[in-house]
Design a protein around this motif. Sequence first.
Motif, PDB file in Angstrom:
ATOM      1  N   ASP A 119      -5.339  -3.467  12.960  1.00 43.84           N
ATOM      2  CA  ASP A 119      -5.478  -1.761  13.463  1.00 43.84           C
ATOM      3  C   ASP A 119      -6.622  -1.717  14.601  1.00 43.84           C
ATOM      4  OD1 ASP A 119      -3.517  -0.768  11.660  1.00 43.84           O
ATOM      5  OD2 ASP A 119      -4.833  -0.753   9.991  1.00 43.84           O
ATOM      6  N   LEU A 120      -7.748  -2.337  14.373  1.00 37.62           N
ATOM      7  CA  LEU A 120      -8.766  -2.382  15.336  1.00 37.62           C
ATOM      8  C   LEU A 120      -8.396  -2.930  16.592  1.00 37.62           C
ATOM      9  CD1 LEU A 120     -11.649  -3.231  13.067  1.00 37.62           C
ATOM     10  CD2 LEU A 120     -11.239  -1.018  13.680  1.00 37.62           C
ATOM     11  N   ASP A 121      -7.516  -4.151  16.540  1.00 36.45           N
ATOM     12  CA  ASP A 121      -7.132  -4.610  17.870  1.00 36.45           C
ATOM     13  C   ASP A 121      -6.330  -3.678  18.586  1.00 36.45           C
ATOM     14  OD1 ASP A 121      -8.473  -6.879  17.247  1.00 36.45           O
ATOM     15  OD2 ASP A 121      -6.744  -7.907  16.267  1.00 36.45           O
ATOM     16  N   ALA A 122      -5.394  -3.012  17.914  1.00 38.49           N
ATOM     17  CA  ALA A 122      -4.375  -2.137  18.867  1.00 38.49           C
ATOM     18  C   ALA A 122      -5.449  -0.864  19.112  1.00 38.49           C
ATOM     19  CB  ALA A 122      -3.334  -1.396  17.580  1.00 38.49           C
ATOM     20  N   GLN A 150       0.963  -1.149   0.038  1.00 35.54           N
ATOM     21  CA  GLN A 150      -0.019   0.016  -0.057  1.00 35.54           C
ATOM     22  C   GLN A 150       1.044   1.363  -0.041  1.00 35.54           C
ATOM     23  OE1 GLN A 150      -2.356   0.481   3.561  1.00 35.54           O
ATOM     24  NE2 GLN A 150      -3.906   1.881   2.609  1.00 35.54           N
ATOM     25  N   CYS A 151       0.651   2.309  -0.604  1.00 33.19           N
ATOM     26  CA  CYS A 151       1.340   3.708  -0.673  1.00 33.19           C
ATOM     27  C   CYS A 151       1.183   4.169   0.596  1.00 33.19           C
ATOM     28  CB  CYS A 151       0.783   4.374  -1.866  1.00 33.19           C
ATOM     29  SG  CYS A 151       1.504   6.004  -1.968  1.00 33.19           S
ATOM     30  N   GLY A 152       2.384   4.601   1.085  1.00 32.01           N
ATOM     31  CA  GLY A 152       2.240   5.366   2.595  1.00 32.01           C
ATOM     32  C   GLY A 152       2.620   6.878   2.286  1.00 32.01           C
ATOM     33  N   CYS A 153       2.269   7.269   1.139  1.00 28.04           N
ATOM     34  CA  CYS A 153       2.638   8.802   0.595  1.00 28.04           C
ATOM     35  C   CYS A 153       1.635   9.600   0.749  1.00 28.04           C
ATOM     36  CB  CYS A 153       3.367   8.891  -0.701  1.00 28.04           C
ATOM     37  SG  CYS A 153       4.931   7.955  -0.677  1.00 28.04           S
ATOM     38  N   SER A 154       0.387   9.476   1.438  1.00 26.91           N
ATOM     39  CA  SER A 154      -0.752  10.191   1.606  1.00 26.91           C
ATOM     40  C   SER A 154      -0.443  11.401   2.295  1.00 26.91           C
ATOM     41  CB  SER A 154      -1.871   9.511   2.155  1.00 26.91           C
ATOM     42  OG  SER A 154      -2.331   8.394   1.649  1.00 26.91           O
ATOM     43  N   THR A 155      -1.055  12.430   1.523  1.00 25.48           N
ATOM     44  CA  THR A 155      -0.775  13.786   2.063  1.00 25.48           C
ATOM     45  C   THR A 155      -1.945  14.202   3.183  1.00 25.48           C
ATOM     46  OG1 THR A 155      -2.126  14.783   0.244  1.00 25.48           O
ATOM     47  CG2 THR A 155       0.425  14.761   0.042  1.00 25.48           C
ATOM     48  N   PRO A 156      -1.495  14.978   4.213  1.00 20.50           N
ATOM     49  CA  PRO A 156      -2.639  15.327   5.205  1.00 20.50           C
ATOM     50  C   PRO A 156      -3.812  16.192   4.281  1.00 20.50           C
ATOM     51  CG  PRO A 156      -0.476  16.062   5.923  1.00 20.50           C
ATOM     52  CD  PRO A 156      -0.543  15.636   4.459  1.00 20.50           C
ATOM     53  N   GLY A 157      -5.057  15.771   4.873  1.00 18.17           N
ATOM     54  CA  GLY A 157      -6.166  16.720   4.461  1.00 18.17           C
ATOM     55  C   GLY A 157      -7.318  15.691   4.531  1.00 18.17           C
ATOM     56  N   PRO A 158      -8.641  16.407   4.180  1.00 21.08           N
ATOM     57  CA  PRO A 158      -9.817  15.583   4.431  1.00 21.08           C
ATOM     58  C   PRO A 158      -9.819  14.267   3.567  1.00 21.08           C
ATOM     59  CG  PRO A 158     -10.002  18.043   4.153  1.00 21.08           C
ATOM     60  CD  PRO A 158      -8.773  17.696   3.713  1.00 21.08           C
ATOM     61  N   SER A 159      -9.097  14.210   2.184  1.00 25.34           N
ATOM     62  CA  SER A 159      -9.353  13.008   1.527  1.00 25.34           C
ATOM     63  C   SER A 159      -8.575  12.098   2.194  1.00 25.34           C
ATOM     64  CB  SER A 159      -8.843  13.343   0.114  1.00 25.34           C
ATOM     65  OG  SER A 159      -7.463  14.029   0.148  1.00 25.34           O
ATOM     66  N   SER A 160      -7.478  12.119   3.040  1.00 22.51           N
ATOM     67  CA  SER A 160      -6.591  11.345   3.596  1.00 22.51           C
ATOM     68  C   SER A 160      -6.845  10.688   5.005  1.00 22.51           C
ATOM     69  CB  SER A 160      -5.167  11.840   3.510  1.00 22.51           C
ATOM     70  OG  SER A 160      -5.015  12.806   4.353  1.00 22.51           O
ATOM     71  N   ARG A 161      -8.039  11.226   5.388  1.00 24.79           N
ATOM     72  CA  ARG A 161      -8.545  10.659   6.759  1.00 24.79           C
ATOM     73  C   ARG A 161      -8.759   9.018   6.374  1.00 24.79           C
ATOM     74  NH1 ARG A 161     -12.903  14.167   9.338  1.00 24.79           N
ATOM     75  NH2 ARG A 161     -12.651  12.750  11.036  1.00 24.79           N
ATOM     76  N   ILE A 162      -8.510   8.309   7.490  1.00 24.09           N
ATOM     77  CA  ILE A 162      -8.721   6.986   7.546  1.00 24.09           C
ATOM     78  C   ILE A 162     -10.050   6.745   7.869  1.00 24.09           C
ATOM     79  CG2 ILE A 162      -8.166   4.905   8.946  1.00 24.09           C
ATOM     80  CD1 ILE A 162      -5.367   5.743   9.530  1.00 24.09           C
ATOM     81  N   LYS A 163     -10.695   5.689   7.104  1.00 22.74           N
ATOM     82  CA  LYS A 163     -12.118   5.545   7.183  1.00 22.74           C
ATOM     83  C   LYS A 163     -12.068   4.030   7.951  1.00 22.74           C
ATOM     84  CE  LYS A 163     -13.426   7.832   3.018  1.00 22.74           C
ATOM     85  NZ  LYS A 163     -14.277   7.527   1.570  1.00 22.74           N
ATOM     86  N   LEU A 164     -13.052   3.811   8.533  1.00 19.51           N
ATOM     87  CA  LEU A 164     -13.339   2.519   9.309  1.00 19.51           C
ATOM     88  C   LEU A 164     -13.130   1.455   8.461  1.00 19.51           C
ATOM     89  CD1 LEU A 164     -13.871   1.095  12.176  1.00 19.51           C
ATOM     90  CD2 LEU A 164     -16.318   1.317  11.698  1.00 19.51           C
ATOM     91  N   ASP A 165     -13.800   1.645   7.345  1.00 20.25           N
ATOM     92  CA  ASP A 165     -13.838   0.249   6.289  1.00 20.25           C
ATOM     93  C   ASP A 165     -12.303   0.175   5.866  1.00 20.25           C
ATOM     94  OD1 ASP A 165     -16.511  -0.013   6.540  1.00 20.25           O
ATOM     95  OD2 ASP A 165     -16.710   1.208   4.726  1.00 20.25           O
TER      96      ASP A 165
END
Length: 237
Positions: free
Chosen positions: A49-52, A28-43
């Motif tokens: 990640d959920l366990d953590a 998976q690409c880890g270069c996401s830039t900050p911003g509304p479109s880069s927010r992590i979604k539950l899906d």
Amino acid sequence: MTCTRFPDACPNLRTVPPDLPRHEGGVQCGCSTPGPSSRIKLDDLLSSDLDALYDRAEQAETERDAVYRERAHLVALLAAMTGGAVIAPALDTPEPGWQIVYLTLGGRQASWHIAWRDADLFKDVEHVEYGDPRAQWDGHTTEDKYAHIAAHTAELAARGGAQPGPAATQATEPDTPTEPCNATIDGVYVPYLETVTCTEGRSTHGPNHVGPPRQYGQLLWTDHHAGATPHRETPDA
């Protein structure tokens, strides 16, 4: 958001472990830039990640409960050192089993909510019903309570420490019974009743008589500072 160099030239490739049956893993690409479109979604969260997140929440809850337990130990100590302490069911909490302990410190009420898990620390405090006159909140805020405790602590320190309460007196002087004051007091801070009986548990207490914040369901003091104010005795006191 995926960078334009993904996947061959992406400098921040992230290995994604399998999460069957949703997917078999990959990169998976880890270069996401900050911003509304880069927010992590539950899906988009992996099960790991959920366990953590669950582990972090459980750890925070455990740490919170430990702090409440430590506070409860100190309040239980105050209750043992203070005459007239009572504990009653709390009806203002969504979780059942909570209680409220009511103390009188320096002539003024102080109360704390006690969780069901800490109730064992208060087994020796007198348990009363919710409607008991001694278990009626006088309207003090948390800020009022701790401001008064700080002032009362400074006053005790200035005169060389706290006087032994009824429990301490009984432990050190078992052959000397402690008589309550029961003096009749009146004054401008008793708007609803003509006289009030002192609730100090010792007949030889300090210069100020102490009246209950409530009596027969009525608020006795016109302000929160009245309990620490000297009161004028009636001639027959």
